[in-house]
Design a protein around this motif. Structure first.
Motif, PDB file in Angstrom:
ATOM      1  N   SER A   1     -15.463   3.302   6.259  1.00  0.00           N
ATOM      2  CA  SER A   1     -14.081   3.693   5.999  1.00  0.00           C
ATOM      3  C   SER A   1     -13.415   4.169   7.284  1.00  0.00           C
TER       4      SER A   1
ATOM      5  N   VAL B   1     -11.236   8.128   2.097  1.00  0.00           N
ATOM      6  CA  VAL B   1      -9.873   7.618   2.140  1.00  0.00           C
ATOM      7  C   VAL B   1      -9.503   7.384   3.612  1.00  0.00           C
TER       8      VAL B   1
ATOM      9  N   ILE C   1       0.845  -1.191   0.000  1.00  0.00           N
ATOM     10  CA  ILE C   1       0.000   0.000   0.000  1.00  0.00           C
ATOM     11  C   ILE C   1       0.881   1.242   0.000  1.00  0.00           C
ATOM     12  N   THR C   2       0.281   2.357  -0.387  1.00  0.00           N
ATOM     13  CA  THR C   2       0.969   3.646  -0.347  1.00  0.00           C
ATOM     14  C   THR C   2       0.219   4.562   0.597  1.00  0.00           C
TER      15      THR C   2
ATOM     16  N   SER D   1      -9.135  -1.085   1.198  1.00  0.00           N
ATOM     17  CA  SER D   1      -9.713  -0.079   0.300  1.00  0.00           C
ATOM     18  C   SER D   1      -8.713   0.368  -0.761  1.00  0.00           C
ATOM     19  N   LYS D   2      -7.756  -0.506  -1.058  1.00  0.00           N
ATOM     20  CA  LYS D   2      -6.690  -0.161  -2.003  1.00  0.00           C
ATOM     21  C   LYS D   2      -7.265   0.429  -3.270  1.00  0.00           C
ATOM     22  N   ARG D   3      -6.729   1.606  -3.653  1.00  0.00           N
ATOM     23  CA  ARG D   3      -7.327   2.372  -4.740  1.00  0.00           C
ATOM     24  C   ARG D   3      -6.621   2.166  -6.075  1.00  0.00           C
TER      25      ARG D   3
ATOM     26  N   CYS E   1      -6.341   0.455   4.846  1.00  0.00           N
ATOM     27  CA  CYS E   1      -5.736   0.883   3.579  1.00  0.00           C
ATOM     28  C   CYS E   1      -5.649  -0.275   2.599  1.00  0.00           C
TER      29      CYS E   1
ATOM     30  N   ASP F   1      -3.394   5.142  -0.664  1.00  0.00           N
ATOM     31  CA  ASP F   1      -4.428   4.301  -0.071  1.00  0.00           C
ATOM     32  C   ASP F   1      -4.850   4.765   1.314  1.00  0.00           C
ATOM     33  N   GLY F   2      -4.135   5.733   1.862  1.00  0.00           N
ATOM     34  CA  GLY F   2      -4.473   6.272   3.170  1.00  0.00           C
ATOM     35  C   GLY F   2      -3.678   7.538   3.427  1.00  0.00           C
TER      36      GLY F   2
ATOM     37  N   ASP G   1      -3.081   8.592  -5.900  1.00  0.00           N
ATOM     38  CA  ASP G   1      -2.437   7.278  -5.926  1.00  0.00           C
ATOM     39  C   ASP G   1      -2.134   6.742  -4.527  1.00  0.00           C
TER      40      ASP G   1
END
Length: 525
Positions: free
Chosen positions: A490, A370, A291-292, A522-524, A519, A342-343, A340
């Motif tokens: 969320s 987010v 994740i980022t 809910s990875k985007r 995160c 994820d949190g 970009d």
């Protein structure tokens, strides 16, 4: 009590703190109870009033001590809780000696560096070492990191105190580890001259190293070790490579490979013990997800947020999720910078600079679902953002930031404070959590203890209206609000305390675990 003193040469920032913590971890893996002391030769009493952009993170201990970030490394590596007495500064030493002189303790004698300053240093080292207990058991080994670089004028009294201790203690009760730089030339050859000169300077202080740790990019060859051994009068087996590791938690593993354990245990007469490998299995876990996370910063120096970085790493390892941090400048970003990630994390800090940017980041997270984690100032800004954009109180702000509707006010005991050092709400505090809330589920308890470092709090005059609008204060300490969250799927949670201070690889912080898990779910991208 066994003592291991760690000194440094050539230049600062070589990693004495990680070296010290790694030696401690190696011993702890063999069942020894280890404690640690950090000596900082600056004149400040503590790190509390120092600019984090210059000095790095101010770490907070359980008793409220504001200390150098290396003590955070000790706690994380060793799974221990230290106190203010484990942080020794020149300011503390000189203040104590001068107060004794004013009190008449020296009976009219002339107060001097030797013996008065050095005696105070030795007394504090021994007190920190011998008073440390865990479940009624006293420590077996005390690690003492001497800050600064050998040859610095500021470090001289401390090195003299160490020299005296070497003469006073049995040989098998003390070991001296010297960390130096071993650079490489354009041909990839290791150069030993900086180490030779550094050891020479150490000898001029009356100290001879038992172990030399060479900080370098790649592992030193046997011939390089022999050269250092010959010139510095240290056995080749006691010349240890500390090559750059991809993760600091792997440094103990690399030192094990270099034979550090047997060298130290032989020097201190600790016998032979096999190592428990749980630590190594834990820190080398393979990631199955990535994740980022955006950290919205106002200081621009990663070392300011080292506990946050490590807490994310701890949670990520527990969940087999690699956490990539994207640093966002609070004064210079747009919503597109979050596309970009994820949190989002809103960390602590002081002063008005970058505040509006942090508030905009909170708004983005809330409006776009987010996952968000607010910390200390981040908790206060969550309240301000909610008041501005949900309740419509557009002039909502903190008393720290200037005029407006002060939904965040100064703590009552802080109103007439004139001395800034050591006067905030600091250290461990018991917190009550509401049943059925996200924070209670994360901790699995309704009472917790976490560490604090702040002067401001949610204004009690507005709590009822804020909660009525939907922001739940799910944790409190008396009348003080400690946790805020939104009741939705969320993750949207903020804490007045700093959960990262108590996070370790073995015991990741619950809020960070919940945040990283959210995160990942809910990875985007």
């Amino acid at each position: 009590m066994k003592y291991i003193f760690v000194t440094g040469g050539v230049m600062s920032g070589l990693g004495k703190g990680i070296t010290t913590a790694s030696i401690g971890r190696i011993l702890k893996n063999r069942g020894f109870l280890v404690t640690a002391v950090k000596i900082d030769p600056y004149l400040n009493i503590d790190a509390g009033t120092m600019n984090p952009a210059q000095h790095g993170e101010v770490f907070v201990l359980k008793d409220g001590g504001e200390v150098d970030l290396d003590l955070g490394n000790y706690e994380r590596f060793l799974d221990i809780n230290l106190t203010s007495k484990h942080s020794i500064t020149t300011g503390k030493i000189y203040r104590a000696v001068i107060e004794k002189e004013r009190h008449g303790d020296y009976l009219g004698g002339t107060v001097q560096i030797i013996p008065h300053i050095t005696d105070e240093i030795k007394r504090r080292i021994k007190d920190a070492a011998e008073s440390y207990t865990e479940n009624g058991r006293k420590a077996d080994v005390c690690l003492v990191e001497v800050g600064g670089t050998v040859g610095d004028i500021e470090s001289m009294p401390f090195l003299e105190a160490v020299r005296q201790l070497v003469g006073e203690l049995p040989k098998s009760d003390i070991a001296l580890v010297h960390v130096t730089l071993v650079p490489e030339d354009n041909m990839g050859d290791h150069k030993t001259k900086p180490t030779q000169h550094s050891v020479k300077a150490l000898r001029e202080s009356g100290l001879h190293p038992d172990v030399i740790v060479g900080r370098c990019i790649t592992v030193m060859s046997p011939s390089t070790k022999r050269k250092i051994s010959d010139f510095c009068d240290v056995p080749s087996r006691a010349v240890i490579t500390a090559a750059t590791a991809k993760d600091t938690y792997e440094v103990p593993i690399e030192m094990e490979k270099e034979g550090m354990a047997s060298v130290i245990m032989d020097l201190l007469g600790l016998g032979e013990r096999s190592a428990n490998n749980d630590w190594y299995r834990m820190v080398t876990v393979e990631y199955t997800n990535r994740i980022t996370v955006a950290v919205v910063t106002k200081y621009g120096v990663e070392d300011v947020y080292i506990s946050i970085k490590e807490a994310l790493k701890h949670a990520g390892r527990k969940l087999s999720t690699e956490v990539i941090i994207k640093w966002i400048d609070a004064e210079n970003f747009t919503d597109a910078d979050f596309a970009d990630v994820d949190g989002i994390i809103i960390p602590g800090g002081f002063g008005p600079r970058g505040i509006e940017g942090k508030i905009n980041a909170i708004r983005y997270a809330r409006e776009n679902n987010v996952p968000l984690l607010g910390l200390c100032l981040g908790f206060q800004l969550v309240v301000i953002e909610y008041c501005r954009n949900v309740l419509g109180w557009k002039d909502s702000t903190s008393e720290e930031m200037g005029p407006g509707k002060h939904v965040i006010a100064i703590l009552p005991e802080q109103e007439n404070v004139t001395n800034l050092g050591g006067t905030m709400r600091l250290g461990d505090c018991e917190i009550d959590l509401k049943k059925g809330t996200r924070i209670e589920k994360l901790y699995g308890a309704t009472k917790i203890v976490e560490r604090h470092r702040h002067r401001y709090e949610v204004n009690p005059a507005y709590i009822a209206e804020i909660e009525k609008a939907g922001l739940v204060f799910s944790g409190s300490s008396g009348t003080r609000m400690e946790v805020g969250e939104l009741n939705r799927d969320s993750f949207f949670l903020a804490t007045q305390f700093h959960p990262e201070y108590k996070s370790t690889p073995s015991h990741p912080s619950p809020p960070y675990l919940g945040f990283v898990e959210a995160c990942a779910k809910s990875k985007r991208v």
